[in-house]
Design a protein around this motif. Structure first.
Motif, PDB file in Angstrom:
ATOM      1  N   ALA A 177       0.835  -1.195   0.000  1.00  0.00           N
ATOM      2  CA  ALA A 177       0.000   0.000   0.000  1.00  0.00           C
ATOM      3  C   ALA A 177       0.871   1.245   0.000  1.00  0.00           C
ATOM      4  CB  ALA A 177      -0.915  -0.002   1.233  1.00  0.00           C
ATOM      5  N   THR A 178       0.230   2.382  -0.272  1.00  0.00           N
ATOM      6  CA  THR A 178       0.905   3.678  -0.268  1.00  0.00           C
ATOM      7  C   THR A 178       0.161   4.606   0.678  1.00  0.00           C
ATOM      8  OG1 THR A 178       1.449   3.296  -2.600  1.00  0.00           O
ATOM      9  CG2 THR A 178       1.816   5.503  -1.739  1.00  0.00           C
ATOM     10  N   PHE A 179       0.924   5.325   1.506  1.00  0.00           N
ATOM     11  CA  PHE A 179       0.368   6.150   2.574  1.00  0.00           C
ATOM     12  C   PHE A 179       0.855   7.588   2.437  1.00  0.00           C
ATOM     13  CE2 PHE A 179       1.222   1.866   3.983  1.00  0.00           C
ATOM     14  CZ  PHE A 179       0.094   1.473   4.670  1.00  0.00           C
ATOM     15  N   ASP A 180      -0.044   8.528   2.709  1.00  0.00           N
ATOM     16  CA  ASP A 180       0.338   9.932   2.657  1.00  0.00           C
ATOM     17  C   ASP A 180      -0.460  10.706   3.716  1.00  0.00           C
ATOM     18  OD1 ASP A 180       1.485  12.311   1.884  1.00  0.00           O
ATOM     19  OD2 ASP A 180       0.396  12.490  -0.004  1.00  0.00           O
ATOM     20  N   ASP A 181       0.194  11.660   4.338  1.00  0.00           N
ATOM     21  CA  ASP A 181      -0.455  12.624   5.237  1.00  0.00           C
ATOM     22  C   ASP A 181      -1.252  11.939   6.352  1.00  0.00           C
ATOM     23  OD1 ASP A 181      -0.764  15.306   5.944  1.00  0.00           O
ATOM     24  OD2 ASP A 181      -2.711  15.458   4.956  1.00  0.00           O
ATOM     25  N   LEU A 182      -0.626  10.967   6.994  1.00  0.00           N
ATOM     26  CA  LEU A 182      -1.268  10.291   8.124  1.00  0.00           C
ATOM     27  C   LEU A 182      -1.249  11.195   9.351  1.00  0.00           C
ATOM     28  CD1 LEU A 182      -2.337   7.837   9.753  1.00  0.00           C
ATOM     29  CD2 LEU A 182       0.065   7.118   9.991  1.00  0.00           C
ATOM     30  N   ARG A 183      -2.411  11.369   9.974  1.00  0.00           N
ATOM     31  CA  ARG A 183      -2.525  12.189  11.185  1.00  0.00           C
ATOM     32  C   ARG A 183      -3.407  11.464  12.200  1.00  0.00           C
ATOM     33  NH1 ARG A 183      -3.151  18.468   9.086  1.00  0.00           N
ATOM     34  NH2 ARG A 183      -2.023  18.216   7.105  1.00  0.00           N
ATOM     35  N   ILE A 184      -3.006  11.534  13.451  1.00  0.00           N
ATOM     36  CA  ILE A 184      -3.780  10.940  14.546  1.00  0.00           C
ATOM     37  C   ILE A 184      -4.132  12.060  15.508  1.00  0.00           C
ATOM     38  CG2 ILE A 184      -3.782   9.246  16.421  1.00  0.00           C
ATOM     39  CD1 ILE A 184      -1.676   7.686  14.755  1.00  0.00           C
ATOM     40  N   TRP A 185      -5.427  12.221  15.736  1.00  0.00           N
ATOM     41  CA  TRP A 185      -5.938  13.350  16.511  1.00  0.00           C
ATOM     42  C   TRP A 185      -6.506  12.851  17.827  1.00  0.00           C
ATOM     43  CZ3 TRP A 185      -6.177  18.020  13.418  1.00  0.00           C
ATOM     44  CH2 TRP A 185      -5.948  17.809  12.051  1.00  0.00           C
ATOM     45  N   SER A 186      -6.311  13.611  18.896  1.00  0.00           N
ATOM     46  CA  SER A 186      -6.857  13.244  20.213  1.00  0.00           C
ATOM     47  C   SER A 186      -8.212  13.905  20.451  1.00  0.00           C
ATOM     48  CB  SER A 186      -5.873  13.653  21.324  1.00  0.00           C
ATOM     49  OG  SER A 186      -4.674  12.940  21.194  1.00  0.00           O
ATOM     50  N   ARG A 187      -9.018  13.923  19.411  1.00  0.00           N
ATOM     51  CA  ARG A 187     -10.359  14.513  19.527  1.00  0.00           C
ATOM     52  C   ARG A 187     -11.206  14.046  18.351  1.00  0.00           C
ATOM     53  NH1 ARG A 187     -11.011  18.900  16.068  1.00  0.00           N
ATOM     54  NH2 ARG A 187      -9.096  19.699  15.107  1.00  0.00           N
ATOM     55  N   THR A 188     -12.494  14.333  18.416  1.00  0.00           N
ATOM     56  CA  THR A 188     -13.414  14.035  17.329  1.00  0.00           C
ATOM     57  C   THR A 188     -13.352  15.145  16.291  1.00  0.00           C
ATOM     58  OG1 THR A 188     -14.933  12.807  18.753  1.00  0.00           O
ATOM     59  CG2 THR A 188     -15.838  13.713  16.729  1.00  0.00           C
ATOM     60  N   LEU A 189     -12.956  14.809  15.073  1.00  0.00           N
ATOM     61  CA  LEU A 189     -12.970  15.801  14.003  1.00  0.00           C
ATOM     62  C   LEU A 189     -14.402  16.089  13.575  1.00  0.00           C
ATOM     63  CD1 LEU A 189     -10.062  14.648  11.644  1.00  0.00           C
ATOM     64  CD2 LEU A 189     -10.093  16.659  13.131  1.00  0.00           C
ATOM     65  N   GLN A 190     -14.644  17.323  13.231  1.00  0.00           N
ATOM     66  CA  GLN A 190     -15.944  17.713  12.717  1.00  0.00           C
ATOM     67  C   GLN A 190     -15.987  17.522  11.199  1.00  0.00           C
ATOM     68  OE1 GLN A 190     -18.360  18.515  14.961  1.00  0.00           O
ATOM     69  NE2 GLN A 190     -16.718  17.987  16.414  1.00  0.00           N
ATOM     70  N   ALA A 191     -17.197  17.340  10.669  1.00  0.00           N
ATOM     71  CA  ALA A 191     -17.357  17.106   9.238  1.00  0.00           C
ATOM     72  C   ALA A 191     -16.762  18.243   8.414  1.00  0.00           C
ATOM     73  CB  ALA A 191     -18.838  16.916   8.901  1.00  0.00           C
ATOM     74  N   LYS A 192     -16.874  19.472   8.894  1.00  0.00           N
ATOM     75  CA  LYS A 192     -16.337  20.625   8.166  1.00  0.00           C
ATOM     76  C   LYS A 192     -14.816  20.544   8.073  1.00  0.00           C
ATOM     77  CE  LYS A 192     -16.613  24.645   6.136  1.00  0.00           C
ATOM     78  NZ  LYS A 192     -17.173  24.750   4.766  1.00  0.00           N
ATOM     79  N   GLU A 193     -14.160  20.080   9.120  1.00  0.00           N
ATOM     80  CA  GLU A 193     -12.704  19.940   9.095  1.00  0.00           C
ATOM     81  C   GLU A 193     -12.268  18.888   8.078  1.00  0.00           C
ATOM     82  OE1 GLU A 193     -10.993  20.664  13.424  1.00  0.00           O
ATOM     83  OE2 GLU A 193     -12.681  19.270  13.468  1.00  0.00           O
ATOM     84  N   ILE A 194     -13.005  17.794   8.039  1.00  0.00           N
ATOM     85  CA  ILE A 194     -12.692  16.732   7.073  1.00  0.00           C
ATOM     86  C   ILE A 194     -12.872  17.255   5.650  1.00  0.00           C
ATOM     87  CG2 ILE A 194     -13.413  14.456   6.244  1.00  0.00           C
ATOM     88  CD1 ILE A 194     -14.254  13.882   9.188  1.00  0.00           C
ATOM     89  N   GLU A 195     -13.929  18.004   5.429  1.00  0.00           N
ATOM     90  CA  GLU A 195     -14.179  18.584   4.106  1.00  0.00           C
ATOM     91  C   GLU A 195     -13.043  19.506   3.688  1.00  0.00           C
ATOM     92  OE1 GLU A 195     -17.473  21.428   1.809  1.00  0.00           O
ATOM     93  OE2 GLU A 195     -17.632  21.062   3.974  1.00  0.00           O
ATOM     94  N   GLU A 196     -12.558  20.333   4.617  1.00  0.00           N
ATOM     95  CA  GLU A 196     -11.493  21.278   4.290  1.00  0.00           C
ATOM     96  C   GLU A 196     -10.199  20.545   3.933  1.00  0.00           C
ATOM     97  OE1 GLU A 196     -11.360  23.721   7.747  1.00  0.00           O
ATOM     98  OE2 GLU A 196     -13.065  24.974   7.131  1.00  0.00           O
ATOM     99  N   MET A 197      -9.871  19.486   4.676  1.00  0.00           N
ATOM    100  CA  MET A 197      -8.669  18.722   4.369  1.00  0.00           C
ATOM    101  C   MET A 197      -8.784  18.055   3.006  1.00  0.00           C
ATOM    102  SD  MET A 197      -7.428  16.939   7.923  1.00  0.00           S
ATOM    103  CE  MET A 197      -9.029  16.296   8.418  1.00  0.00           C
ATOM    104  N   PHE A 198      -9.956  17.511   2.708  1.00  0.00           N
ATOM    105  CA  PHE A 198     -10.166  16.831   1.432  1.00  0.00           C
ATOM    106  C   PHE A 198     -10.083  17.812   0.275  1.00  0.00           C
ATOM    107  CE2 PHE A 198     -13.199  15.596  -1.929  1.00  0.00           C
ATOM    108  CZ  PHE A 198     -12.562  14.444  -2.376  1.00  0.00           C
ATOM    109  N   THR A 199     -10.746  18.955   0.402  1.00  0.00           N
ATOM    110  CA  THR A 199     -10.781  19.938  -0.680  1.00  0.00           C
ATOM    111  C   THR A 199      -9.389  20.456  -1.001  1.00  0.00           C
ATOM    112  OG1 THR A 199     -13.025  20.605  -0.040  1.00  0.00           O
ATOM    113  CG2 THR A 199     -11.775  22.137  -1.421  1.00  0.00           C
ATOM    114  N   CYS A 200      -8.597  20.690   0.038  1.00  0.00           N
ATOM    115  CA  CYS A 200      -7.238  21.196  -0.152  1.00  0.00           C
ATOM    116  C   CYS A 200      -6.388  20.211  -0.944  1.00  0.00           C
ATOM    117  CB  CYS A 200      -6.605  21.478   1.209  1.00  0.00           C
ATOM    118  SG  CYS A 200      -4.869  21.965   1.118  1.00  0.00           S
TER     119      CYS A 200
END
Length: 213
Positions: A177-200
């Motif tokens: 497999a190929t992996f990029d931009d792996l991040r582990i967060w100590s909180r619940t991400l909000q849908a808006k944050e996920i959208e912003e990361m994806f769009t970028c």
């Protein structure tokens, strides 16, 4: 090749057929099948070292860009692949893998927190970059692929577990497999944050002529 755990102070290590390649965001790492292992290091998060605490106020999220092959090179479908795991040798708290017995193209995720072990299996085509967000919200795991919450599952199954106490939370990448931009967060991400990361990243990927699933 140097890899660093940006949340800690140690360098990652690797063995076997590990290489760098063009990623969805910038540079990515590729693990080339059996014997290829990247150990990114240890994280200090109660959800991973004290999983029972995740039934209260502690939460976590895992995000990454990822693409995989259906099987190991030179293998048939009888081999189960683990791609990402967090835990120790005996107790894995979070795992992304591929089931040997599932014939459809898919990914499986297993999470062992809040005194439960839950498995989710859902369709994911091979060879295509996708952004994944796995969000633990104290009671369940929400899964997003390319900014859309996954609702179509081959399998969803949870069972109670006891005597589960990992001593360490080591992050390991492996499989084909190929992996990029792996991040582990100590909180619940909000849908808006996920959208912003994806769009970028989607904009960067499109400009490079990449392919989304």
């Amino acid at each position: 090749m140097n890899m660093v755990n940006l949340g800690g102070d140690e360098w990652g290590t690797f063995e076997g057929a590990v290489s760098t390649t063009q990623g969805a965001r910038l540079g990515a790492v590729h693990t080339g099948g059996e014997g290829a292992v990247i150990t990114l290091g240890e994280i200090n998060d109660k959800c991973f070292t004290e999983p029972s605490s995740c039934k209260n106020s502690n939460n976590f999220s895992v995000t990454l860009w990822f693409r995989h092959r259906k099987t190991y090179l030179n293998h048939n479908n009888t081999v189960q692949q683990t791609f990402l795991s967090i835990g120790d040798n005996e107790n894995i708290v979070f795992k992304i893998f591929r089931l040997a017995e599932q014939t459809e193209e898919h990914l499986a995720v297993e999470v062992a927190v809040s005194s439960r072990n839950c498995r989710y299996v859902f369709p994911v085509p091979k060879f295509l970059w996708s952004q994944f967000a796995f969000v633990w919200n104290t009671t369940d795991l929400n899964i997003y692929r390319d900014n859309v919450e996954v609702e179509n599952f081959f399998v969803t199954d949870c069972r109670a577990i006891t005597d589960f106490s990992p001593q360490r939370a080591v992050v390991i990448l492996q499989g084909d497999a190929t992996f990029d931009d792996l991040r582990i967060w100590s909180r619940t991400l909000q849908a808006k944050e996920i959208e912003e990361m994806f769009t970028c990243v989607r904009g960067m990927l499109n400009s490079l002529g990449g392919v989304l699933g």
